[in-house]
Write a protein that holds these residues in place. Structure first.
Motif, PDB file in Angstrom:
ATOM      1  N   LEU A  32       0.831  -1.205   0.000  1.00  0.00           N
ATOM      2  CA  LEU A  32       0.000   0.000   0.000  1.00  0.00           C
ATOM      3  C   LEU A  32       0.867   1.256   0.000  1.00  0.00           C
ATOM      4  O   LEU A  32       0.620   2.200  -0.757  1.00  0.00           O
ATOM      5  N   LEU A  33       1.890   1.262   0.819  1.00  0.00           N
ATOM      6  CA  LEU A  33       2.798   2.411   0.864  1.00  0.00           C
ATOM      7  C   LEU A  33       3.494   2.619  -0.480  1.00  0.00           C
ATOM      8  O   LEU A  33       3.667   3.746  -0.936  1.00  0.00           O
ATOM      9  N   ALA A  34       3.881   1.541  -1.145  1.00  0.00           N
ATOM     10  CA  ALA A  34       4.544   1.655  -2.440  1.00  0.00           C
ATOM     11  C   ALA A  34       3.591   2.229  -3.488  1.00  0.00           C
ATOM     12  O   ALA A  34       3.974   3.068  -4.312  1.00  0.00           O
ATOM     13  N   ARG A  35       2.319   1.786  -3.466  1.00  0.00           N
ATOM     14  CA  ARG A  35       1.338   2.312  -4.414  1.00  0.00           C
ATOM     15  C   ARG A  35       1.064   3.794  -4.145  1.00  0.00           C
ATOM     16  O   ARG A  35       0.928   4.598  -5.075  1.00  0.00           O
ATOM     17  N   ILE A  36       0.993   4.184  -2.887  1.00  0.00           N
ATOM     18  CA  ILE A  36       0.752   5.597  -2.535  1.00  0.00           C
ATOM     19  C   ILE A  36       1.911   6.464  -3.009  1.00  0.00           C
ATOM     20  O   ILE A  36       1.722   7.533  -3.588  1.00  0.00           O
ATOM     21  N   LEU A  37       3.143   6.003  -2.765  1.00  0.00           N
ATOM     22  CA  LEU A  37       4.311   6.770  -3.192  1.00  0.00           C
ATOM     23  C   LEU A  37       4.412   6.857  -4.720  1.00  0.00           C
ATOM     24  O   LEU A  37       4.784   7.902  -5.267  1.00  0.00           O
ATOM     25  N   ALA A  38       4.067   5.785  -5.415  1.00  0.00           N
ATOM     26  CA  ALA A  38       4.103   5.812  -6.881  1.00  0.00           C
ATOM     27  C   ALA A  38       3.058   6.787  -7.420  1.00  0.00           C
ATOM     28  O   ALA A  38       3.320   7.551  -8.364  1.00  0.00           O
ATOM     29  N   ASP A  39       1.883   6.777  -6.805  1.00  0.00           N
ATOM     30  CA  ASP A  39       0.832   7.705  -7.228  1.00  0.00           C
ATOM     31  C   ASP A  39       1.244   9.150  -6.941  1.00  0.00           C
ATOM     32  O   ASP A  39       1.040  10.039  -7.780  1.00  0.00           O
ATOM     33  N   ALA A  40       1.847   9.397  -5.800  1.00  0.00           N
ATOM     34  CA  ALA A  40       2.308  10.744  -5.467  1.00  0.00           C
ATOM     35  C   ALA A  40       3.393  11.211  -6.427  1.00  0.00           C
ATOM     36  O   ALA A  40       3.419  12.369  -6.840  1.00  0.00           O
ATOM     37  N   GLN A  41       4.287  10.301  -6.803  1.00  0.00           N
ATOM     38  CA  GLN A  41       5.344  10.656  -7.759  1.00  0.00           C
ATOM     39  C   GLN A  41       4.742  11.042  -9.107  1.00  0.00           C
ATOM     40  O   GLN A  41       5.168  12.012  -9.735  1.00  0.00           O
ATOM     41  N   GLY A  42       3.737  10.299  -9.551  1.00  0.00           N
ATOM     42  CA  GLY A  42       3.076  10.617 -10.818  1.00  0.00           C
ATOM     43  C   GLY A  42       2.377  11.969 -10.774  1.00  0.00           C
ATOM     44  O   GLY A  42       2.417  12.744 -11.734  1.00  0.00           O
ATOM     45  N   VAL A  43       1.729  12.281  -9.660  1.00  0.00           N
ATOM     46  CA  VAL A  43       1.053  13.572  -9.516  1.00  0.00           C
ATOM     47  C   VAL A  43       2.070  14.709  -9.503  1.00  0.00           C
ATOM     48  O   VAL A  43       1.861  15.758 -10.106  1.00  0.00           O
ATOM     49  N   GLN A  44       3.205  14.493  -8.817  1.00  0.00           N
ATOM     50  CA  GLN A  44       4.248  15.519  -8.789  1.00  0.00           C
ATOM     51  C   GLN A  44       4.802  15.787 -10.175  1.00  0.00           C
ATOM     52  O   GLN A  44       4.996  16.939 -10.566  1.00  0.00           O
ATOM     53  N   GLU A  45       5.069  14.750 -10.945  1.00  0.00           N
ATOM     54  CA  GLU A  45       5.615  14.934 -12.289  1.00  0.00           C
ATOM     55  C   GLU A  45       4.617  15.642 -13.196  1.00  0.00           C
ATOM     56  O   GLU A  45       4.987  16.502 -13.992  1.00  0.00           O
ATOM     57  N   ALA A  46       3.341  15.300 -13.065  1.00  0.00           N
ATOM     58  CA  ALA A  46       2.320  15.973 -13.874  1.00  0.00           C
ATOM     59  C   ALA A  46       2.215  17.444 -13.475  1.00  0.00           C
ATOM     60  O   ALA A  46       2.058  18.319 -14.335  1.00  0.00           O
ATOM     61  N   GLY A  47       2.329  17.719 -12.190  1.00  0.00           N
ATOM     62  CA  GLY A  47       2.279  19.108 -11.727  1.00  0.00           C
ATOM     63  C   GLY A  47       3.475  19.905 -12.193  1.00  0.00           C
ATOM     64  O   GLY A  47       3.353  21.068 -12.576  1.00  0.00           O
ATOM     65  N   LEU A  48       4.657  19.285 -12.187  1.00  0.00           N
ATOM     66  CA  LEU A  48       5.849  19.978 -12.665  1.00  0.00           C
ATOM     67  C   LEU A  48       5.777  20.231 -14.162  1.00  0.00           C
ATOM     68  O   LEU A  48       6.215  21.270 -14.649  1.00  0.00           O
ATOM     69  N   ALA A  49       5.217  19.281 -14.898  1.00  0.00           N
ATOM     70  CA  ALA A  49       5.093  19.473 -16.343  1.00  0.00           C
ATOM     71  C   ALA A  49       4.121  20.607 -16.645  1.00  0.00           C
ATOM     72  O   ALA A  49       4.325  21.386 -17.569  1.00  0.00           O
ATOM     73  N   ALA A  50       3.061  20.696 -15.871  1.00  0.00           N
ATOM     74  CA  ALA A  50       2.084  21.762 -16.090  1.00  0.00           C
ATOM     75  C   ALA A  50       2.621  23.114 -15.631  1.00  0.00           C
ATOM     76  O   ALA A  50       2.234  24.156 -16.159  1.00  0.00           O
ATOM     77  N   ALA A  51       3.518  23.104 -14.647  1.00  0.00           N
ATOM     78  CA  ALA A  51       4.026  24.355 -14.095  1.00  0.00           C
ATOM     79  C   ALA A  51       5.243  24.886 -14.847  1.00  0.00           C
ATOM     80  O   ALA A  51       5.726  25.963 -14.536  1.00  0.00           O
ATOM     81  N   ARG A  52       5.743  24.141 -15.821  1.00  0.00           N
ATOM     82  CA  ARG A  52       6.896  24.628 -16.567  1.00  0.00           C
ATOM     83  C   ARG A  52       6.521  25.904 -17.309  1.00  0.00           C
ATOM     84  O   ARG A  52       5.460  25.978 -17.929  1.00  0.00           O
ATOM     85  N   PRO A  53       7.378  26.898 -17.248  1.00  0.00           N
ATOM     86  CA  PRO A  53       7.036  28.152 -17.928  1.00  0.00           C
ATOM     87  C   PRO A  53       7.024  27.974 -19.437  1.00  0.00           C
ATOM     88  O   PRO A  53       7.893  27.339 -20.013  1.00  0.00           O
ATOM     89  N   ARG A  54       5.992  28.524 -20.035  1.00  0.00           N
ATOM     90  CA  ARG A  54       5.872  28.490 -21.482  1.00  0.00           C
ATOM     91  C   ARG A  54       6.096  29.891 -22.007  1.00  0.00           C
ATOM     92  O   ARG A  54       5.881  30.873 -21.314  1.00  0.00           O
ATOM     93  N   ALA A  55       6.499  29.966 -23.233  1.00  0.00           N
ATOM     94  CA  ALA A  55       6.683  31.269 -23.851  1.00  0.00           C
ATOM     95  C   ALA A  55       5.310  31.927 -24.005  1.00  0.00           C
ATOM     96  O   ALA A  55       4.352  31.283 -24.416  1.00  0.00           O
ATOM     97  N   ALA A  56       5.249  33.188 -23.632  1.00  0.00           N
ATOM     98  CA  ALA A  56       3.988  33.906 -23.749  1.00  0.00           C
ATOM     99  C   ALA A  56       3.630  34.049 -25.214  1.00  0.00           C
ATOM    100  O   ALA A  56       4.499  34.302 -26.056  1.00  0.00           O
ATOM    101  N   PRO A  57       2.356  33.874 -25.547  1.00  0.00           N
ATOM    102  CA  PRO A  57       1.985  34.020 -26.952  1.00  0.00           C
ATOM    103  C   PRO A  57       2.192  35.454 -27.416  1.00  0.00           C
ATOM    104  O   PRO A  57       1.941  36.404 -26.677  1.00  0.00           O
ATOM    105  N   ARG A  58       2.685  35.592 -28.608  1.00  0.00           N
ATOM    106  CA  ARG A  58       2.953  36.917 -29.150  1.00  0.00           C
ATOM    107  C   ARG A  58       1.632  37.577 -29.531  1.00  0.00           C
ATOM    108  O   ARG A  58       0.809  36.957 -30.208  1.00  0.00           O
TER     109      ARG A  58
END
Length: 135
Positions: A32-58
């Motif tokens: 159970l702990l391993a599944r919780i940590l794997a799920d948390a890791q996936g959520v963190q990576e998705a959050g970091l990907a969404a939070a990456r700065p993008r170039a502002a549209p011209r």
């Protein structure tokens, strides 16, 4: 609504059950702990990907043009003044004289003749620029 003795006994029994539950704290399994940590890791990576700065549209050329003039409100005023100027430019002087109540143009026997001095009294117009040998 009053409590009966049966309700009181059931409350005491519930208190004993809750006390026994608080005394025993079960540990989660390793799986159970391993599944919780794997799920948390996936959520963190998705959050970091969404939070990456993008170039502002011209902004579009129209948006840049409007911003250079002072924004959309200034552009609206400029368009209104331009349309009023175009309208006044196409209106013949007789109609313009009618709209002004006869104050703009003097009576000229049916022909409309006007000069800058008629519209702006006290102004010599461009006469100063046309003088030869000016100082």
């Amino acid at each position: 609504m009053s409590k009966t003795e049966q309700d009181l006994l059931s409350n005491i029994a519930l208190d004993e059950i809750f006390a026994a539950g608080r005394a025993e704290t079960p540990a989660p399994s390793e799986a159970l702990l391993a599944r919780i940590l794997a799920d948390a890791q996936g959520v963190q990576e998705a959050g970091l990907a969404a939070a990456r700065p993008r170039a502002a549209p011209r902004p579009s050329p129209w948006a840049r043009f409007a911003e250079a003039l002072g924004g959309w409100t200034s552009l609206a005023g400029l368009v209104t003044a331009t349309l009023a100027g175009v309208w006044l430019g196409f209106v013949s002087p007789d109609q313009l004289n009618t709209l002004s109540g006869g104050l703009l143009l003097p009576e000229t026997g049916g022909t409309a003749i006007y000069a800058l001095e008629d519209i702006l009294p006290g102004d010599d117009g461009l006469a100063a620029f046309y003088e030869e040998g000016g100082q």
